[in-house]
Motif scaffolding. Structure first.
Motif, PDB file in Angstrom:
ATOM      1  N   GLY A 239      10.657   0.099  -3.903  1.00  0.00           N
ATOM      2  CA  GLY A 239      10.263  -0.849  -2.868  1.00  0.00           C
ATOM      3  C   GLY A 239      10.756  -0.485  -1.487  1.00  0.00           C
ATOM      4  O   GLY A 239      10.685  -1.300  -0.566  1.00  0.00           O
ATOM      5  N   LEU A 240      11.245   0.743  -1.291  1.00  0.00           N
ATOM      6  CA  LEU A 240      11.769   1.147   0.011  1.00  0.00           C
ATOM      7  C   LEU A 240      10.685   1.713   0.916  1.00  0.00           C
ATOM      8  O   LEU A 240      10.850   1.775   2.133  1.00  0.00           O
ATOM      9  CB  LEU A 240      12.889   2.174  -0.181  1.00  0.00           C
ATOM     10  CG  LEU A 240      14.112   1.641  -0.934  1.00  0.00           C
ATOM     11  CD1 LEU A 240      15.088   2.759  -1.232  1.00  0.00           C
ATOM     12  CD2 LEU A 240      14.786   0.540  -0.151  1.00  0.00           C
ATOM     13  N   VAL A 241       9.596   2.152   0.324  1.00  0.00           N
ATOM     14  CA  VAL A 241       8.419   2.584   1.076  1.00  0.00           C
ATOM     15  C   VAL A 241       7.252   1.744   0.596  1.00  0.00           C
ATOM     16  O   VAL A 241       7.008   1.652  -0.606  1.00  0.00           O
ATOM     17  CB  VAL A 241       8.136   4.084   0.863  1.00  0.00           C
ATOM     18  CG1 VAL A 241       6.745   4.443   1.348  1.00  0.00           C
ATOM     19  CG2 VAL A 241       9.175   4.929   1.597  1.00  0.00           C
ATOM     20  N   HIS A 242       6.570   1.121   1.526  1.00  0.00           N
ATOM     21  CA  HIS A 242       5.479   0.234   1.137  1.00  0.00           C
ATOM     22  C   HIS A 242       4.440   0.191   2.240  1.00  0.00           C
ATOM     23  O   HIS A 242       4.655   0.685   3.359  1.00  0.00           O
ATOM     24  CB  HIS A 242       6.007  -1.179   0.855  1.00  0.00           C
ATOM     25  CG  HIS A 242       6.958  -1.685   1.903  1.00  0.00           C
ATOM     26  ND1 HIS A 242       6.541  -2.176   3.125  1.00  0.00           N
ATOM     27  CD2 HIS A 242       8.310  -1.752   1.928  1.00  0.00           C
ATOM     28  CE1 HIS A 242       7.585  -2.524   3.844  1.00  0.00           C
ATOM     29  NE2 HIS A 242       8.675  -2.274   3.142  1.00  0.00           N
ATOM     30  N   GLU A 243       3.319  -0.416   1.929  1.00  0.00           N
ATOM     31  CA  GLU A 243       2.242  -0.547   2.908  1.00  0.00           C
ATOM     32  C   GLU A 243       2.648  -1.508   4.021  1.00  0.00           C
ATOM     33  O   GLU A 243       3.518  -2.359   3.847  1.00  0.00           O
ATOM     34  CB  GLU A 243       0.971  -1.061   2.220  1.00  0.00           C
ATOM     35  CG  GLU A 243       0.401  -0.125   1.165  1.00  0.00           C
ATOM     36  CD  GLU A 243      -0.144   1.157   1.754  1.00  0.00           C
ATOM     37  OE1 GLU A 243      -0.647   1.109   2.909  1.00  0.00           O
ATOM     38  OE2 GLU A 243      -0.070   2.205   1.083  1.00  0.00           O
ATOM     39  N   LYS A 244       1.987  -1.374   5.160  1.00  0.00           N
ATOM     40  CA  LYS A 244       2.228  -2.314   6.248  1.00  0.00           C
ATOM     41  C   LYS A 244       1.714  -3.700   5.843  1.00  0.00           C
ATOM     42  O   LYS A 244       0.852  -3.827   4.968  1.00  0.00           O
ATOM     43  CB  LYS A 244       1.506  -1.854   7.518  1.00  0.00           C
ATOM     44  CG  LYS A 244       2.141  -0.654   8.190  1.00  0.00           C
ATOM     45  CD  LYS A 244       1.435  -0.341   9.498  1.00  0.00           C
ATOM     46  CE  LYS A 244       2.115   0.811  10.230  1.00  0.00           C
ATOM     47  NZ  LYS A 244       1.453   1.092  11.531  1.00  0.00           N
ATOM     48  N   PRO A 245       2.237  -4.756   6.474  1.00  0.00           N
ATOM     49  CA  PRO A 245       1.759  -6.106   6.142  1.00  0.00           C
ATOM     50  C   PRO A 245       0.252  -6.233   6.364  1.00  0.00           C
ATOM     51  O   PRO A 245      -0.285  -5.720   7.345  1.00  0.00           O
ATOM     52  CB  PRO A 245       2.534  -7.003   7.123  1.00  0.00           C
ATOM     53  CG  PRO A 245       3.721  -6.209   7.528  1.00  0.00           C
ATOM     54  CD  PRO A 245       3.307  -4.772   7.494  1.00  0.00           C
ATOM     55  N   LYS A 246      -0.403  -6.906   5.430  1.00  0.00           N
ATOM     56  CA  LYS A 246      -1.836  -7.137   5.571  1.00  0.00           C
ATOM     57  C   LYS A 246      -2.119  -8.207   6.626  1.00  0.00           C
ATOM     58  O   LYS A 246      -3.157  -8.193   7.287  1.00  0.00           O
ATOM     59  CB  LYS A 246      -2.430  -7.557   4.222  1.00  0.00           C
ATOM     60  CG  LYS A 246      -2.389  -6.451   3.167  1.00  0.00           C
ATOM     61  CD  LYS A 246      -3.288  -5.286   3.557  1.00  0.00           C
ATOM     62  CE  LYS A 246      -3.401  -4.270   2.426  1.00  0.00           C
ATOM     63  NZ  LYS A 246      -2.142  -3.574   2.133  1.00  0.00           N
ATOM     64  N   THR A 247      -1.213  -9.168   6.756  1.00  0.00           N
ATOM     65  CA  THR A 247      -1.336 -10.194   7.785  1.00  0.00           C
ATOM     66  C   THR A 247      -0.014 -10.283   8.530  1.00  0.00           C
ATOM     67  O   THR A 247       1.047 -10.009   7.976  1.00  0.00           O
ATOM     68  CB  THR A 247      -1.675 -11.565   7.177  1.00  0.00           C
ATOM     69  OG1 THR A 247      -0.639 -11.938   6.252  1.00  0.00           O
ATOM     70  CG2 THR A 247      -3.001 -11.533   6.449  1.00  0.00           C
ATOM     71  N   GLU A 323       8.837 -17.373   0.585  1.00  0.00           N
ATOM     72  CA  GLU A 323       8.074 -16.833  -0.541  1.00  0.00           C
ATOM     73  C   GLU A 323       6.579 -16.846  -0.246  1.00  0.00           C
ATOM     74  O   GLU A 323       5.868 -15.874  -0.519  1.00  0.00           O
ATOM     75  CB  GLU A 323       8.381 -17.625  -1.813  1.00  0.00           C
ATOM     76  CG  GLU A 323       9.667 -17.205  -2.497  1.00  0.00           C
ATOM     77  CD  GLU A 323       9.830 -17.843  -3.859  1.00  0.00           C
ATOM     78  OE1 GLU A 323       9.890 -17.100  -4.857  1.00  0.00           O
ATOM     79  OE2 GLU A 323       9.886 -19.079  -3.921  1.00  0.00           O
ATOM     80  N   ASN A 324       6.089 -17.935   0.322  1.00  0.00           N
ATOM     81  CA  ASN A 324       4.666 -18.009   0.678  1.00  0.00           C
ATOM     82  C   ASN A 324       4.316 -17.014   1.771  1.00  0.00           C
ATOM     83  O   ASN A 324       3.235 -16.420   1.777  1.00  0.00           O
ATOM     84  CB  ASN A 324       4.305 -19.430   1.118  1.00  0.00           C
ATOM     85  CG  ASN A 324       4.362 -20.425  -0.025  1.00  0.00           C
ATOM     86  OD1 ASN A 324       4.145 -20.060  -1.174  1.00  0.00           O
ATOM     87  ND2 ASN A 324       4.662 -21.674   0.287  1.00  0.00           N
ATOM     88  N   VAL A 325       5.245 -16.839   2.721  1.00  0.00           N
ATOM     89  CA  VAL A 325       5.023 -15.872   3.799  1.00  0.00           C
ATOM     90  C   VAL A 325       4.893 -14.468   3.229  1.00  0.00           C
ATOM     91  O   VAL A 325       4.011 -13.693   3.617  1.00  0.00           O
ATOM     92  CB  VAL A 325       6.178 -15.938   4.823  1.00  0.00           C
ATOM     93  CG1 VAL A 325       6.086 -14.786   5.817  1.00  0.00           C
ATOM     94  CG2 VAL A 325       6.164 -17.271   5.549  1.00  0.00           C
ATOM     95  N   ALA A 326       5.780 -14.128   2.295  1.00  0.00           N
ATOM     96  CA  ALA A 326       5.769 -12.793   1.697  1.00  0.00           C
ATOM     97  C   ALA A 326       4.457 -12.523   0.969  1.00  0.00           C
ATOM     98  O   ALA A 326       3.916 -11.409   1.032  1.00  0.00           O
ATOM     99  CB  ALA A 326       6.950 -12.638   0.742  1.00  0.00           C
ATOM    100  N   GLU A 327       3.933 -13.523   0.285  1.00  0.00           N
ATOM    101  CA  GLU A 327       2.671 -13.355  -0.438  1.00  0.00           C
ATOM    102  C   GLU A 327       1.520 -13.083   0.521  1.00  0.00           C
ATOM    103  O   GLU A 327       0.602 -12.332   0.197  1.00  0.00           O
ATOM    104  CB  GLU A 327       2.389 -14.596  -1.274  1.00  0.00           C
ATOM    105  CG  GLU A 327       3.347 -14.762  -2.458  1.00  0.00           C
ATOM    106  CD  GLU A 327       3.109 -16.057  -3.213  1.00  0.00           C
ATOM    107  OE1 GLU A 327       2.196 -16.819  -2.804  1.00  0.00           O
ATOM    108  OE2 GLU A 327       3.831 -16.319  -4.185  1.00  0.00           O
ATOM    109  N   LYS A 328       1.563 -13.691   1.699  1.00  0.00           N
ATOM    110  CA  LYS A 328       0.504 -13.451   2.693  1.00  0.00           C
ATOM    111  C   LYS A 328       0.648 -12.066   3.323  1.00  0.00           C
ATOM    112  O   LYS A 328      -0.339 -11.357   3.533  1.00  0.00           O
ATOM    113  CB  LYS A 328       0.531 -14.526   3.777  1.00  0.00           C
ATOM    114  CG  LYS A 328       0.165 -15.920   3.303  1.00  0.00           C
ATOM    115  CD  LYS A 328       0.093 -16.879   4.477  1.00  0.00           C
ATOM    116  CE  LYS A 328      -0.304 -18.284   4.049  1.00  0.00           C
ATOM    117  NZ  LYS A 328       0.793 -18.969   3.334  1.00  0.00           N
ATOM    118  N   MET A 329       1.898 -11.684   3.632  1.00  0.00           N
ATOM    119  CA  MET A 329       2.124 -10.382   4.262  1.00  0.00           C
ATOM    120  C   MET A 329       1.831  -9.232   3.307  1.00  0.00           C
ATOM    121  O   MET A 329       1.288  -8.200   3.706  1.00  0.00           O
ATOM    122  CB  MET A 329       3.565 -10.288   4.766  1.00  0.00           C
ATOM    123  CG  MET A 329       3.884 -11.169   5.957  1.00  0.00           C
ATOM    124  SD  MET A 329       5.631 -11.060   6.457  1.00  0.00           S
ATOM    125  CE  MET A 329       5.768  -9.326   6.911  1.00  0.00           C
TER     126      MET A 329
END
Length: 644
Positions: A239-247, A323-329
């Motif tokens: 989890g140290l490299v991941h995609e940019k936030p979608k939102t 938690e909800n914020v993370a799911e959106k991002m």
């Protein structure tokens, strides 16, 4: 080179390869560093510093490669006695006794590097990079234990050791400096994140599940290239490299909100920025901070978000909100970590810790398990971390692995809530944390409803030397400063409506509510009021609760403080947020007796309050729990507070 690493195994008849497995491990570490830098603009920026010269990156890559320099010695090699006897059966008869003497390859490797290159071990500036790299396990040992073992000129293998280390350095210079002429004595400054970066790269590269042992002879350059895919896979799994936030931004992460007050300010985030958000309680400071932070992550100015709060209760509450914020991002799967208690965490790191705990790994892997096994430390390596402020401040203290906290905080947008609430000692530590954050080109967001101007000026001057501007006294206000631009101040177009609270002063014995005030609170609760009674110490809260319980059975009276066992406190805290929070049941009166645990960051809403006297900034925080949300009906037209 006939040395074999501690992690290697050999059976009778196996071929002894020319290349040293220590080199392979060091190249694995370098591969992790290269893959991480390639996929993290924030880490690349923090390592390059303000010069932003790409050639500077050769220095951290080279010294991550040589971090295990102390393993290229007889004392380290003789840790594996059966293998050593197989390779050198006629070396020394009492090898078993001598090899049991202490040897710390990090500290001793630094000494050897200084000696082999003609540097003065007493002068940090001569080989400062090796000092940092050699301390990747953070062990400061006194005494030259190296001389107690085989690293002497009369050793049969002394010359072989020197040749091995010389070849080791030549390989690194060719790979990472591209055969450029290198002077270790005139190196660029060492970034404050380097040591932590080196340690985490070592931990990951030490896991055989991520980096399977290579048993074939491969040229170093080809080996390094072949391990890049392993490195990227390991970083992704952890989890140290991941995609940019979608939102991102206010509309992206809070689409259900109508922006108001400070939330409506459109700020273009910039690198290495400090943001101070001042606004009343309940006016949306948290949403504003998350909006700015998510945009910084999307722009590549940070890898993650780290939210620091004053208490466990506020951290628990913030965790649920985020938690909800993370799911959106991160709709494909988020890694949000709570800094204490039971929480979700990435499967890759869970697996890594489990394998290390079983003893399946070398020292680097065991160190990783030790550091990550406690959940309060995991928050520093998640996509979104929620922790208590003490976990962040420990990065400024001389505790073990404090440099990993500095590195992990530096790659994040650091959000600190209730910055007015800390004493002089904590403020000193926070100033040091912010200074380190600024040095690594990081970002910080500070939140407060009642931040004194003098304290605000101290914070601003610590971030930028060019900060002699006269500060605005407007309120609400967002203040932004970075080394690349002068101080900016943003005033929302829409200011919040004035909230008037009727305050009654009452002198009582031991500043505890008298019988008349207790009956008044009970009558209010019977009429549908939610009542808060806030005491400054736990024993007062317990006494008041017992007195309420002795005179009423018809009204619900709850008690909440910080001295419960964790399991009980967690359950009580959830009940309090449900019963007295934004979604509480209307018209159902009740009384909550509590300590300061409810005065900050918790989203609670009361109609009537009784509070003991307290510092004025904390009084404003307590008053902020009155009429916090708009409701269709209230049992009173105006919020009331009795101050004892």
């Amino acid at each position: 080179m006939h040395y074999w690493g501690k992690t290697g195994t050999i059976n009778e008849g196996d071929k002894i390869f020319e290349w040293h497995p220590v080199i392979y491990h060091c190249l694995d570490c370098a591969a992790v560093a290269m893959a991480w830098i390639d996929n993290s603009p924030a880490i690349k920026r923090s390592l390059m510093g303000r010069e932003e010269n790409i050639e500077i990156l050769d220095w951290p890559l080279f010294f991550i490669y040589v971090h295990d320099y102390g393993k290229l010695t007889t004392p380290f090699q003789t840790m594996n006695i059966p293998l050593w006897r197989h390779l050198f059966p006629n070396t020394v008869e009492d090898i078993q006794q001598k090899s049991s003497m202490p040897y710390q390859h990090g500290t001793e490797g630094t000494k050897l590097f200084y000696k082999d290159n003609g540097a003065n071990f007493e002068d940090y500036e001569e080989c400062k990079w090796m000092d940092e790299a050699g301390d990747h396990h953070h062990r400061c040992y006194v005494g030259d234990v190296r001389t107690q073992c085989f690293a002497k000129k009369d050793s049969l293998l002394f010359e072989d050791e020197l040749i091995a280390r010389k070849e080791f350095l030549e390989i690194g210079i060719e790979l990472f400096f591209k055969k450029r002429r290198v002077n270790f004595f005139s190196a660029p400054p060492v970034p404050n994140v380097f040591k932590g970066f080196c340690s985490v790269c070592d931990w990951i590269a030490s896991d055989p599940e991520f980096f399977p042992f290579e048993t074939h002879k491969i040229e170093p350059s080809k080996y390094l290239k072949s391990r890049m895919s392993f490195a990227l896979s390991a970083l992704t799994k952890c989890g140290l490299v991941h995609e940019k936030p979608k939102t991102f931004g206010m509309k992206g992460v809070f689409p259900e909100y109508t922006a108001r007050g400070v939330q409506s300010i459109n700020i273009l985030p910039e690198k290495n920025g400090l943001y101070i958000i001042e606004a009343p309680t309940g006016s949306g400071k948290t949403e504003t901070a998350v909006s700015i932070a998510s945009t910084l992550v999307e722009q590549g100015y940070a890898d993650s978000i780290l939210f620091a709060l004053p208490t466990q209760a506020t951290a628990n509450s913030m965790f649920e909100r985020l938690e909800n914020v993370a799911e959106k991002m991160y709709p494909e799967g988020s890694n949000i970590v709570l800094a204490h208690g039971k929480s979700k965490f990435n499967d890759g790191f869970k697996s890594l810790c489990a394998r290390a705990a079983e003893g399946n790994g070398d020292e680097g892997l065991l160190q990783c398990s030790e550091w990550l096994a406690t959940s309060k430390k995991r928050a520093f390596l998640g996509q979104i971390g929620v922790c208590t402020i003490d976990q962040v401040l420990m990065g400024a203290l001389p505790v073990r692995h404090n440099f990993v906290r500095t590195f992990a905080t530096g790659r994040s947008v650091l959000i600190v809530d209730e910055v007015h609430a800390y004493d002089s000692y904590m403020n000193g530590l926070l100033d040091k944390v912010l200074m380190e954050q600024r040095k690594c080109n990081g970002n910080a967001i500070l939140l407060s409803a009642t931040l004194p101007v003098s304290r605000k000026m101290e914070i601003i001057k610590g971030w930028s030397e060019e900060s002699d501007n006269e500060l605005s006294l407007e309120y609400p206000l967002i203040t932004n400063i970075s080394p690349d631009h002068p101080l900016k101040e943003f005033i929302p177009d829409e200011t919040p409506e004035n909230k008037v609270v009727h305050i009654e002063m009452k002198i009582t014995k031991d500043i505890l509510p008298d019988d008349e005030l207790l009956q008044r609170a009970i009558k209010y609760a019977e009429r549908g009021f939610t009542v808060a009674v806030i005491c400054n110490i736990v024993s007062d809260a317990q006494e008041v609760w017992h007195r309420f319980k002795s005179i009423t059975e018809d009204v619900s009276v709850d008690l909440f403080h910080s001295r419960y066992t964790f399991s009980d406190r967690n359950s009580i805290e959830n009940d309090v947020i449900t019963k007295y929070g934004k979604g509480r049941q209307e018209g159902c009166g009740s009384i909550l007796v509590a300590t300061q645990v409810i005065e900050q960051s918790l989203d609670l809403d009361f109609d009537f309050m009784i509070t003991q006297v307290c510092p004025v900034e904390l009084l404003f925080q307590r008053l902020g729990r009155l009429f916090r949300h708009e409701r269709k009906t209230r049992p009173a037209a105006m919020p009331e507070c009795v101050m004892l």
